[in-house]
Design a protein around this motif. Structure first.
Motif, PDB file in Angstrom:
ATOM      1  N   PHE A  59       0.841  -1.212   0.000  1.00 14.20           N
ATOM      2  CA  PHE A  59       0.000   0.000   0.000  1.00 14.20           C
ATOM      3  C   PHE A  59       0.873   1.258   0.000  1.00 14.20           C
ATOM      4  O   PHE A  59       0.618   2.218  -0.743  1.00 14.20           O
ATOM      5  N   ILE A  62       2.602   1.672  -3.427  1.00 13.72           N
ATOM      6  CA  ILE A  62       1.616   2.045  -4.449  1.00 13.72           C
ATOM      7  C   ILE A  62       1.230   3.508  -4.292  1.00 13.72           C
ATOM      8  O   ILE A  62       1.189   4.263  -5.268  1.00 13.72           O
ATOM      9  N   MET A  65       4.237   5.454  -5.648  1.00 13.10           N
ATOM     10  CA  MET A  65       4.802   5.245  -6.983  1.00 13.10           C
ATOM     11  C   MET A  65       3.841   5.306  -8.166  1.00 13.10           C
ATOM     12  O   MET A  65       4.276   5.573  -9.280  1.00 13.10           O
ATOM     13  N   PHE A  66       2.583   5.036  -7.951  1.00 14.44           N
ATOM     14  CA  PHE A  66       1.682   4.964  -9.096  1.00 14.44           C
ATOM     15  C   PHE A  66       1.551   6.334  -9.767  1.00 14.44           C
ATOM     16  O   PHE A  66       1.743   7.367  -9.121  1.00 14.44           O
ATOM     17  N   PRO A  67       1.234   6.359 -11.085  1.00 18.85           N
ATOM     18  CA  PRO A  67       1.100   7.642 -11.783  1.00 18.85           C
ATOM     19  C   PRO A  67       0.144   8.577 -11.053  1.00 18.85           C
ATOM     20  O   PRO A  67      -0.895   8.150 -10.536  1.00 18.85           O
ATOM     21  N   ALA A 132      -6.750   4.122  -4.941  1.00 17.07           N
ATOM     22  CA  ALA A 132      -5.668   3.815  -5.885  1.00 17.07           C
ATOM     23  C   ALA A 132      -6.153   3.494  -7.296  1.00 17.07           C
ATOM     24  O   ALA A 132      -5.391   3.618  -8.257  1.00 17.07           O
ATOM     25  N   TRP A 133      -7.393   3.081  -7.435  1.00 11.11           N
ATOM     26  CA  TRP A 133      -7.881   2.627  -8.734  1.00 11.11           C
ATOM     27  C   TRP A 133      -7.694   3.653  -9.856  1.00 11.11           C
ATOM     28  O   TRP A 133      -7.246   3.307 -10.956  1.00 11.11           O
ATOM     29  N   ARG A 135      -5.464   5.632 -10.308  1.00  9.45           N
ATOM     30  CA  ARG A 135      -4.045   5.795 -10.642  1.00  9.45           C
ATOM     31  C   ARG A 135      -3.498   4.618 -11.442  1.00  9.45           C
ATOM     32  O   ARG A 135      -2.308   4.604 -11.780  1.00  9.45           O
ATOM     33  N   ILE A 136      -4.361   3.652 -11.741  1.00  9.90           N
ATOM     34  CA  ILE A 136      -3.943   2.561 -12.633  1.00  9.90           C
ATOM     35  C   ILE A 136      -4.135   3.084 -14.056  1.00  9.90           C
ATOM     36  O   ILE A 136      -5.163   2.889 -14.701  1.00  9.90           O
ATOM     37  N   LYS A 137      -3.171   3.822 -14.504  1.00  8.20           N
ATOM     38  CA  LYS A 137      -3.268   4.479 -15.799  1.00  8.20           C
ATOM     39  C   LYS A 137      -1.901   4.457 -16.463  1.00  8.20           C
ATOM     40  O   LYS A 137      -0.899   4.166 -15.810  1.00  8.20           O
ATOM     41  N   GLU A 138      -1.913   4.767 -17.732  1.00  8.21           N
ATOM     42  CA  GLU A 138      -0.656   4.663 -18.477  1.00  8.21           C
ATOM     43  C   GLU A 138       0.386   5.627 -17.915  1.00  8.21           C
ATOM     44  O   GLU A 138       1.499   5.242 -17.581  1.00  8.21           O
TER      45      GLU A 138
END
Lengths: 143, 136
Positions: A59, A62, A65-67, A132-133, A135-138
């Motif tokens: 967690f 993520i 680091m996530f976009p 977080a969802w 941020r699950i992007k390119e």
């Protein structure tokens, strides 16, 4: 590294040490004299390790680091992040306290500690996935 | 974040929610017994969280983060990583079916076999991406 990530990672490390200390105690021979409740801490050991250390470390990384989503709110609703952190840790600690109590003294009130623990940890997961969802992007595209 | 990683991570988050939901019900039931038969879902809880959440997220992140080749294809043997996500998820659900539905022990075996195939495929994809800064 944002503050929430630092809290997640430091907490995760504390849980890792706690889990392995507990593992050490649980590995003592059966002939060793220990308080009765210790023998009921095996599930707590698994969850200190898998939820407290592994999941919490994930967690934290993520969240870091996530976009990013937008410049103004790069990591979304930070309050939700703190809520997830608080719920997860409160739930996990309630479990560690409540599970041996429920096993050695199965009066009704200790059982409800486990119900509360379950609810808190579940809400923590829901909050974190909701956070977080997006941020699950390119990649960040300058929004 | 490449497309395949996004699929890995969305799947992992889904398993996180499924696994935590079952886990929460199991823990609550331990405290105040409501559904006696719920305990047989413990292997499903473990499967969803260990393979669906932890392993899957790790593979997805590895696919994203491991060093890429200088020239295209930047991530070689990508089809192995695609096969891995399909096999892993097929394996998880076969294991769940084998555990809960009690159809046949071979269903459980097939599930574990699919999971093994998944990690072998991913290893075939990732092995040559594990390099030093000098590329060896």
């Amino acid at each position: 590294m944002p503050p929430l990530t630092r809290w997640y990672l430091k907490s995760a490390l504390i849980y890792l040490v706690a889990a392995l200390l507990l593992a050490l105690v649980l590995a003592l021979p059966q002939t060793t004299s220990l308080p009765p409740f210790i023998r009921y801490l095996s599930p707590a050991y698994f969850h200190l390790f898998l939820v407290g250390w592994v999941t919490q470390m994930i967690f934290g990384v993520i969240y870091w680091m996530f976009p990013i989503i937008t410049r103004t709110k790069p990591r979304g609703n930070e309050q939700l992040g703190w809520a997830s952190y608080s719920l997860l840790n409160a739930g996990l600690l309630l479990r560690v306290i409540g599970e041996p109590l429920n096993a050695t003294r199965p009066e009704a009130v200790f059982g409800w500690l486990l119900v509360a623990s379950a609810l808190l940890q579940w809400l923590a997961a829901v909050c974190f996935v909701y956070l977080a969802w997006p941020r699950i992007k390119e990649k960040y595209r300058g929004e | 974040m490449p497309s395949l990683t996004r699929w890995y991570i969305r799947a992992a988050f889904t398993y996180l929610l499924l696994g935590f939901t079952i886990g929460a019900l199991l823990l609550a039931n331990k405290g105040v017994q409501m559904l006696p038969g719920l305990w047989r879902w413990l292997p499903v809880h473990i499967e969803f969280l260990l393979f669906g959440w932890v392993v899957q997220l790790t593979l997805g992140m590895a696919f994203w983060i491991l060093p890429r080749y200088w020239q295209k294809p930047r991530r070689p043997k990508e089809n192995y990583a695609r096969a891995a996500i399909l096999l892993l998820n097929l394996g998880i659900w076969l294991v769940v079916a084998g555990t809960i539905l009690s159809i046949s022990r071979w269903v459980l075996f097939a599930g574990k076999g699919a999971e093994l195939a998944a990690v072998l495929c991913f290893a075939l994809h990732a092995w040559r991406r594990i390099v030093s800064r000098q590329g060896a």
